[in-house]
Design an enzyme around this catalytic site. Structure first.
Site, PDB file in Angstrom:
ATOM      1  N   HIS A 285      32.469  18.040 -46.083  1.00 30.92           N
ATOM      2  CA  HIS A 285      31.289  17.326 -46.885  1.00 30.92           C
ATOM      3  C   HIS A 285      30.025  18.088 -47.066  1.00 30.92           C
ATOM      4  O   HIS A 285      29.226  18.271 -46.235  1.00 30.92           O
ATOM      5  CB  HIS A 285      31.219  15.968 -46.130  1.00 30.92           C
ATOM      6  CG  HIS A 285      30.406  14.903 -47.017  1.00 30.92           C
ATOM      7  ND1 HIS A 285      31.078  13.738 -47.562  1.00 30.92           N
ATOM      8  CD2 HIS A 285      29.257  14.848 -47.236  1.00 30.92           C
ATOM      9  CE1 HIS A 285      30.181  13.284 -48.169  1.00 30.92           C
ATOM     10  NE2 HIS A 285      28.824  13.501 -47.888  1.00 30.92           N
TER      11      HIS A 285
ATOM     12  N   HIS B 241      26.618  18.886 -50.279  1.00 35.34           N
ATOM     13  CA  HIS B 241      26.220  18.587 -51.737  1.00 35.34           C
ATOM     14  C   HIS B 241      25.619  19.898 -52.230  1.00 35.34           C
ATOM     15  O   HIS B 241      24.486  20.089 -52.207  1.00 35.34           O
ATOM     16  CB  HIS B 241      25.321  17.331 -51.828  1.00 35.34           C
ATOM     17  CG  HIS B 241      25.847  16.219 -51.620  1.00 35.34           C
ATOM     18  ND1 HIS B 241      26.219  15.294 -52.499  1.00 35.34           N
ATOM     19  CD2 HIS B 241      26.252  15.504 -50.396  1.00 35.34           C
ATOM     20  CE1 HIS B 241      26.660  14.285 -52.047  1.00 35.34           C
ATOM     21  NE2 HIS B 241      26.684  14.227 -50.759  1.00 35.34           N
TER      22      HIS B 241
ATOM     23  N   GLN C 131      26.813   9.599 -58.212  1.00 32.00           N
ATOM     24  CA  GLN C 131      25.939   9.400 -57.394  1.00 32.00           C
ATOM     25  C   GLN C 131      25.385   8.018 -57.708  1.00 32.00           C
ATOM     26  O   GLN C 131      24.764   7.246 -56.767  1.00 32.00           O
ATOM     27  CB  GLN C 131      24.929  10.248 -57.467  1.00 32.00           C
ATOM     28  CG  GLN C 131      23.627  10.101 -56.663  1.00 32.00           C
ATOM     29  CD  GLN C 131      23.680  10.386 -55.318  1.00 32.00           C
ATOM     30  OE1 GLN C 131      23.644  11.445 -54.633  1.00 32.00           O
ATOM     31  NE2 GLN C 131      23.883   9.294 -54.535  1.00 32.00           N
TER      32      GLN C 131
ATOM     33  N   HIS D 256      32.030   8.480 -50.373  1.00 29.75           N
ATOM     34  CA  HIS D 256      30.941   8.037 -49.692  1.00 29.75           C
ATOM     35  C   HIS D 256      31.292   6.599 -49.156  1.00 29.75           C
ATOM     36  O   HIS D 256      31.195   5.703 -50.331  1.00 29.75           O
ATOM     37  CB  HIS D 256      29.823   8.171 -50.473  1.00 29.75           C
ATOM     38  CG  HIS D 256      29.316   9.706 -50.559  1.00 29.75           C
ATOM     39  ND1 HIS D 256      29.994  10.517 -51.234  1.00 29.75           N
ATOM     40  CD2 HIS D 256      27.930  10.037 -50.340  1.00 29.75           C
ATOM     41  CE1 HIS D 256      29.129  11.801 -50.785  1.00 29.75           C
ATOM     42  NE2 HIS D 256      27.964  11.505 -50.566  1.00 29.75           N
TER      43      HIS D 256
ATOM     44  N   GLU E 212      27.732   4.055 -46.245  1.00 25.93           N
ATOM     45  CA  GLU E 212      26.614   4.727 -45.725  1.00 25.93           C
ATOM     46  C   GLU E 212      25.666   3.943 -45.839  1.00 25.93           C
ATOM     47  O   GLU E 212      24.672   4.066 -46.419  1.00 25.93           O
ATOM     48  CB  GLU E 212      26.288   5.816 -46.725  1.00 25.93           C
ATOM     49  CG  GLU E 212      25.634   7.156 -45.977  1.00 25.93           C
ATOM     50  CD  GLU E 212      25.051   8.114 -46.935  1.00 25.93           C
ATOM     51  OE1 GLU E 212      24.308   9.081 -46.481  1.00 25.93           O
ATOM     52  OE2 GLU E 212      25.677   8.329 -48.003  1.00 25.93           O
TER      53      GLU E 212
ATOM     54  N   ASP F 174      26.710  18.102 -45.033  1.00 22.24           N
ATOM     55  CA  ASP F 174      26.083  17.107 -46.130  1.00 22.24           C
ATOM     56  C   ASP F 174      25.108  17.693 -46.734  1.00 22.24           C
ATOM     57  O   ASP F 174      25.133  17.723 -47.890  1.00 22.24           O
ATOM     58  CB  ASP F 174      25.743  15.783 -45.266  1.00 22.24           C
ATOM     59  CG  ASP F 174      25.642  14.787 -46.302  1.00 22.24           C
ATOM     60  OD1 ASP F 174      25.888  14.729 -47.506  1.00 22.24           O
ATOM     61  OD2 ASP F 174      25.090  13.718 -45.861  1.00 22.24           O
TER      62      ASP F 174
ATOM     63  N   TRP G 170      17.449  15.193 -49.412  1.00 20.08           N
ATOM     64  CA  TRP G 170      17.795  14.103 -48.094  1.00 20.08           C
ATOM     65  C   TRP G 170      17.240  14.939 -46.868  1.00 20.08           C
ATOM     66  O   TRP G 170      17.236  14.322 -45.817  1.00 20.08           O
ATOM     67  CB  TRP G 170      19.325  13.797 -48.035  1.00 20.08           C
ATOM     68  CG  TRP G 170      19.363  13.052 -49.426  1.00 20.08           C
ATOM     69  CD1 TRP G 170      19.608  11.546 -49.436  1.00 20.08           C
ATOM     70  CD2 TRP G 170      19.810  13.381 -50.745  1.00 20.08           C
ATOM     71  NE1 TRP G 170      19.439  10.982 -50.807  1.00 20.08           N
ATOM     72  CE2 TRP G 170      20.157  12.122 -51.482  1.00 20.08           C
ATOM     73  CE3 TRP G 170      19.932  14.651 -51.189  1.00 20.08           C
ATOM     74  CZ2 TRP G 170      20.451  12.309 -52.715  1.00 20.08           C
ATOM     75  CZ3 TRP G 170      20.572  14.764 -52.326  1.00 20.08           C
ATOM     76  CH2 TRP G 170      20.582  13.514 -53.339  1.00 20.08           C
TER      77      TRP G 170
END
Length: 424
Positions: A56, A58, A151, A209, A212, A308, A314
């Site tokens: 996982h 991005h 997203q 996802h 979360e 991630d 983030w």
């Protein structure tokens, strides 16, 4: 034989093992193999493992930290808002450059397979085109699997479902979703149904996802498990994050875990990010944020760890080190028994390889000769030290080398210099 690795320790506990490699594949595995005329690599008793796998990530956002500004609150929602501000400024060349730099980091750390979510809510599909280009460029040395990720919500964002279908037609591999970001719980459930049915029709895997959130009433993993079973998609569906489970009451979870197992749904926790973004609205006591990893493993649910984020809206840290991910995961989950720590190592190697459907992964004869030689004698020691990757091999060829971690001390009152390997 072209290459033989001598005197290796293996993740299953075997020691003194030789690994013979021919034409990019493992030919033989065993003690004292009678191989002559091959290039020999002395493992010196250190651990040889299949490569690390990140289930996982991005990659479209990686290394974008500070663009257009820093996430001041540190929250998930501000990160999403920041990414929305950055999207109009993105260029394909910059996306490709950052992703390739990250792939270089990954290979140096023995990470040779990554499942990356790519945002499809921008109708230009700029990030999709960029990561498909990256996938082609890195194919000789890294397996990159792409997830079409809405997203901003597949229903909440106008045109997102059409964009997702376009991304799949362009060559994206997996169907993604984010039901908890839809406007209502009902819309979230509907998005799960629509996306699972589409993936089933196309014969694709699903990785959503899911939940979360710190909301103990978020129930989208239950819906995902239901549709996985209804559509006969067992083994092709993954729920990522599942952080709401850390806030759910035990009675409900006692019902939920068997449903997930029966539906053949895998789970991916992201320790570094889950404990950073979750619990932000708590004062004290603060929730840890990561999903119930030991309980899911005990229930027979496959669990992998993902990185991630690395240096993005983030998360401002990270380096592509899956041992760091597993090291944090075992602490947060309190998985400090020897077998539990070993399971955390498996959560960044064998289990994510199965979730991604990687072919030829492993240390058995016939598998690809994709290997990592670690400066450690066991999986637990590798986690303790976040061990140096002495050597990384792809299809039998060395793609990265690093010297063992060592120090030379000259201490007052000691008669001689002391040379030693750090932590060993």
């Amino acid at each position: 034989m072209q290459t033989v690795i001598r005197n290796a320790s293996l993740p299953d506990g075997r020691t003194g093992i030789d690994i013979a490699i021919n034409h990019g594949r493992i030919a033989e595995v065993g003690p004292a193999l009678p191989v002559t005329g091959a290039r020999e690599i002395d493992a010196g008793g250190d651990l040889v493992t299949p490569p690390f796998v990140d289930a996982h990530f991005h990659m479209d956002a990686t290394l974008s930290f500070g663009l257009p500004r820093v996430n001041a609150s540190g929250t998930l929602l501000e990160g999403i808002a920041l990414w929305g501000e950055l999207k109009p400024q993105l260029t394909q060349d910059a996306l490709v450059e950052r992703a390739l730099q990250y792939c270089d980091w990954a290979v140096a750390r023995g990470l040779l397979a990554i499942r990356s979510h790519v945002d499809i809510c921008d109708p230009r599909l700029l990030a999709v085109e960029a990561l498909l280009d990256v996938k082609r460029q890195v194919a000789p040395y890294l397996d990159l699997q792409l997830v079409a990720f809405p997203q901003d919500g597949i229903l909440r964002s106008p045109g997102a479902f059409d964009n997702l279908k376009r991304a799949i037609a362009m060559g994206v591999d997996v169907v993604g979703g984010i039901p908890h970001f839809e406007r209502t719980m009902a819309d979230g459930a509907e998005s799960v149904r629509l996306l699972c049915e589409y993936a089933c029709e196309q014969g694709l895997m699903v990785d959503m996802h899911c939940d979360e959130s710190d909301d103990p009433l978020s129930r989208h993993i239950e819906t995902l498990a239901y549709h996985s079973q209804r559509l006969g998609m067992q083994g092709r569906v993954t729920g990522s994050h599942l952080t709401s489970m850390h806030s759910m009451d035990n009675y409900y979870v006692s019902k939920l875990l068997p449903l997930i197992r029966e539906a053949g749904v895998a789970a991916i926790a992201n320790p570094l990010i889950n404990i950073t973004l979750q619990g932000r609205h708590d004062s004290y006591p603060k929730r840890r944020g990561m999903t119930r990893v030991p309980e899911m493993l005990a229930a027979g649910i496959p669990v992998a760890f993902g990185h991630d984020c690395v240096m993005d809206p983030w998360y401002s840290l990270g380096s592509g080190d899956m041992l760091e991910v597993a090291h944090m995961g075992l602490h947060v989950a309190q998985m400090t028994g020897l077998q539990a720590m070993h399971e955390c190592f498996i959560a960044v190697t064998e289990t994510p390889a199965r979730i991604l459907g990687l072919q030829g992964y492993g240390l058995a004869p016939g598998c690809h000769a994709d290997l990592v030689l670690l400066d450690a004698a066991s999986t637990v020691e590798a986690l303790r030290l976040r061990a140096v990757r002495r050597l990384v091999m792809r299809r039998g060829e060395i793609v990265s080398e690093s010297p063992p971690a060592s120090a030379r001390l000259a201490l007052p009152g000691r008669p001689q210099h002391i040379n030693f390997r750090l932590g060993r």
